[in-house]
Scaffold this active site. Structure first.
Site, PDB file in Angstrom:
ATOM      1  N   ASP A 198      12.773  -5.511  -4.354  1.00 53.74           N
ATOM      2  CA  ASP A 198      12.311  -5.186  -6.762  1.00 53.74           C
ATOM      3  C   ASP A 198      11.441  -6.266  -6.170  1.00 53.74           C
ATOM      4  OD1 ASP A 198      12.888  -5.059  -9.061  1.00 53.74           O
ATOM      5  OD2 ASP A 198      15.294  -4.632  -9.451  1.00 53.74           O
TER       6      ASP A 198
ATOM      7  N   ASP B 106       9.399  -3.605 -11.000  1.00 48.52           N
ATOM      8  CA  ASP B 106       9.678  -4.173 -11.853  1.00 48.52           C
ATOM      9  C   ASP B 106       8.882  -3.595 -12.809  1.00 48.52           C
ATOM     10  OD1 ASP B 106      12.127  -4.986 -13.411  1.00 48.52           O
ATOM     11  OD2 ASP B 106      10.677  -6.173 -14.036  1.00 48.52           O
TER      12      ASP B 106
ATOM     13  N   GLU C 175       9.621   0.990 -12.307  1.00 46.81           N
ATOM     14  CA  GLU C 175      10.045   1.533 -13.721  1.00 46.81           C
ATOM     15  C   GLU C 175       9.308   1.439 -14.563  1.00 46.81           C
ATOM     16  OE1 GLU C 175      13.808  -1.313 -16.276  1.00 46.81           O
ATOM     17  OE2 GLU C 175      11.480  -2.142 -15.519  1.00 46.81           O
TER      18      GLU C 175
ATOM     19  N   HIS D 154      21.521  -1.954 -13.565  1.00 45.27           N
ATOM     20  CA  HIS D 154      22.510  -2.810 -13.889  1.00 45.27           C
ATOM     21  C   HIS D 154      21.694  -2.814 -15.136  1.00 45.27           C
ATOM     22  CE1 HIS D 154      18.019  -3.436 -12.908  1.00 45.27           C
ATOM     23  NE2 HIS D 154      17.247  -4.582 -13.789  1.00 45.27           N
ATOM     24  N   ASP D 155      20.430  -2.295 -15.564  1.00 44.69           N
ATOM     25  CA  ASP D 155      20.110  -2.340 -17.433  1.00 44.69           C
ATOM     26  C   ASP D 155      20.820  -1.759 -18.465  1.00 44.69           C
ATOM     27  OD1 ASP D 155      18.404  -4.349 -17.166  1.00 44.69           O
ATOM     28  OD2 ASP D 155      16.825  -3.226 -16.745  1.00 44.69           O
TER      29      ASP D 155
END
Ligand code: GLC
Ligand code: CA
Length: 545
Positions: free
Chosen positions: A101, A202, A244, A318-319
């Site tokens: 990531d 990201d 993302e 995870h968000d």
């Protein structure tokens, strides 16, 4: 359709690990790389092909590692570079690739570049970040940080503000600077040479930001930068890349995931994720999912990208809150609901992602204020208080929307702390681990875990999952999500009752026909009825005229 060799990631299933909460090997209460290595056999059993690992680089952990202070080293919390090499090698033995990531929109304010940059205006690293002249209390404009407050931070010694779209400890990198871009590409090549399988980028859509024009995302030079990154790092490799991109539209996704390989493999798009957010209240509260729109949005992405791009398929990360709690039922029908959502996702075209614990049907956490850990949550609480919400409203908001819902420790077994750690976990374990845990589900053939395992195997077995054309059925039906996937010789029908009431199956008898490839209940049902959250996949031969 012919059998042109397709990139490996088009038939892959990717599993996301949030290392901090996955498995703790040394008892300090924080998950780590040796912990991940110890669970590779579990992942092999599940059948996944790659792991997307949330950041484990050196970091002050202001945003749990999304604030990197050294992109070429592992944070001691998670282990060492040698552990990472071992993880890559051990995963490879099992046919699993490691996807890192990469947080390249911003660094930590403790990164060497930033420490240099703030020394003086003519330091060679100064221009790696975004600075504007100004006066104290008069930021260049009113742009806000995603974590609350102004996006501009005053540095008195320089008489300048720096720009940060996230916390003050996450200064934005200046992508307009070619030397900075080259430095980032070198980092990516360095990791590729160490044997990683790819990268998640990201907030990729922030790379082309233009703060003077208040442009945060999808700036005019964004795709130019991505094409440059692609030709400098990715061209001619097997690396998978997923960006993302909260701002992605089907149009921009065709650029990002252009099959000619000029940009990335795919992006995470969030149109379906935003549908139940309350307008004007961002992620403070959710409204019931507008189901018809949900079908329409997902259907549109399926058909628009067919042959012209590639979808990533996900419900969780995870968000985001847990999907059973968010869209379905985390009580009475939790198991049925988790399976239905799995079938719905895995039937579509694209690369499916499983977020750790999703394969167990893990749920949101009903925690007290002091149990929360996320920097995003703290800002959220502060802002809601300032806006006059009472404590009950704030708690409700956290229970339904907070990022910590997804960050509670992985539930391995009924052992203390769910088998996650022998120490004191950094965040509270969800007490429902006694009911919901991997050990119990691996032993139970009717579990959510086995449903995921079966779906992964089916995708491997039947190429139509990868290449079939998507068509939405029953567009106006208020309870059923149904679609077909069709290639040159096979048609699949995916049929899901999205709610907890039994209903008639409107596709019976003509269309609910063929071999029943999968049904989400342990026993055979009446074909003309769908039980609560029942999901099925039928397969039949198909002839093109
Ligand atoms: C992405 C990450 C999120 C992080 C943010 C800033 O949205 O998924 O966890 O806080 O970027 O890096
Ligand atoms: Ca640890």
């Amino acid at each position: 359709m012919n059998n042109v060799a397709q990139p490996w990631w088009k038939s892959a299933v990717i599993y996301q690990i949030y290392p901090r909460s996955f498995m703790d090997a040394n008892g300090d209460g924080i998950g780590d790389l040796p912990g991940v290595i110890s669970k590779l056999d579990y992942l092999t059993d599940l059948g996944i092909n790659a792991i997307w690992l949330s950041p484990v680089f050196r970091s002050p952990q202001d945003d749990n590692g999304y604030d990197v202070s050294d992109y070429r080293d592992i944070d001691p919390l998670f282990g060492t570079l040698a552990d990472m090499d071992r993880l890559i090698a051990e995963a490879k033995k099992r046919g699993i690739r490691i996807i890192l990531d990469m947080v390249l929109n911003h660094s930590s304010d403790e990164h060497r570049w930033f420490l240099e940059a703030k020394k003086s205006r003519d330091n060679p690293y100064h221009d790696y970040y975004i600075w504007r002249d100004g006066k104290p209390d008069m930021p260049p404009n009113d742009m806000l940080s995603s974590f609350g407050g102004s996006a501009w931070e005053w540095v008195p010694a320089l008489g300048q503000y720096y720009f940060h779209q996230y916390s003050v400890k996450q200064p934005d990198l200046n992508w307009e600077n070619p030397a900075l871009r080259q430095e980032l590409y070198q980092i990516l090549r360095w990791w590729a040479a160490r044997g990683v399988g790819g990268f998640r980028l990201d907030v990729v859509d922030h790379f082309g930001k233009e703060p003077d024009k208040k442009i945060r995302v999808a700036g005019p030079r964004l795709h130019e930068y991505i094409r440059e990154l692609s030709s400098e790092v990715l061209r001619g490799t097997e690396l998978v890349t997923v960006g993302e991109a909260w701002s992605a539209t089907p149009e921009s996704a065709k650029l990002y995931s252009n099959p000619d390989g000029s940009e990335l493999s795919m992006v995470f798009q969030f149109k379906h994720i935003k549908l139940d957010r309350m307008p004007g209240r961002e992620n403070r509260a959710l409204v019931p999912l507008p189901f018809l729109q949900f079908k329409q949005v997902l259907g549109r992405w399926q058909t628009e990208l067919y042959g012209r791009g590639w979808n990533s398929l996900f419900w969780e990360n995870h968000d985001l809150p847990r999907c059973v709690s968010r869209w379905g039922d985390d009580g009475k029908y939790r198991v049925e609901c988790a399976k239905m959502l799995a079938v719905l996702l895995f039937g579509m075209q694209g690369t499916p992602y499983i977020y750790q614990g999703q394969e167990l049907g893990m749920t949101n956490a009903d925690y007290a204020l002091e149990d929360y850990r996320d920097i995003g949550v703290f800002n959220h609480i502060r802002e809601m208080r300032a806006d006059g919400f009472n404590e009950e409203e704030i708690l409700y908001s956290l229970h339904t929307t907070s990022r910590d819902n997804a960050r509670t420790p992985m539930q391995w077994s009924t052992a203390e702390n769910a088998g996650f750690t022998a120490g004191k976990p950094w965040i509270r374990v969800n007490p429902n681990y006694l009911d919901i845990n991997a050990a119990a589900q691996q032993a139970d053939p009717d579990s959510v875990w086995h449903c995921y395992q079966k779906l992964i195997a089916l995708r491997r077995q039947h190429p139509v999952f990868q290449r079939g054309y998507f068509e939405l059925l029953l567009e106006k039906d208020e309870a059923i999500f149904a679609y077909t996937r069709t290639d040159a010789d096979t048609q699949l029908l995916v049929l899901c009752n999205f709610y907890g009431e039994a209903i008639d199956n409107p596709l019976y008898p003509e269309n609910a026909a063929g071999e029943l490839l999968f049904v989400s209940y342990p026993n055979i049902s009446e074909p003309q009825r769908l039980r609560p959250y029942e999901a099925r996949i039928y397969r039949k031969p198909y002839k093109t005229e």
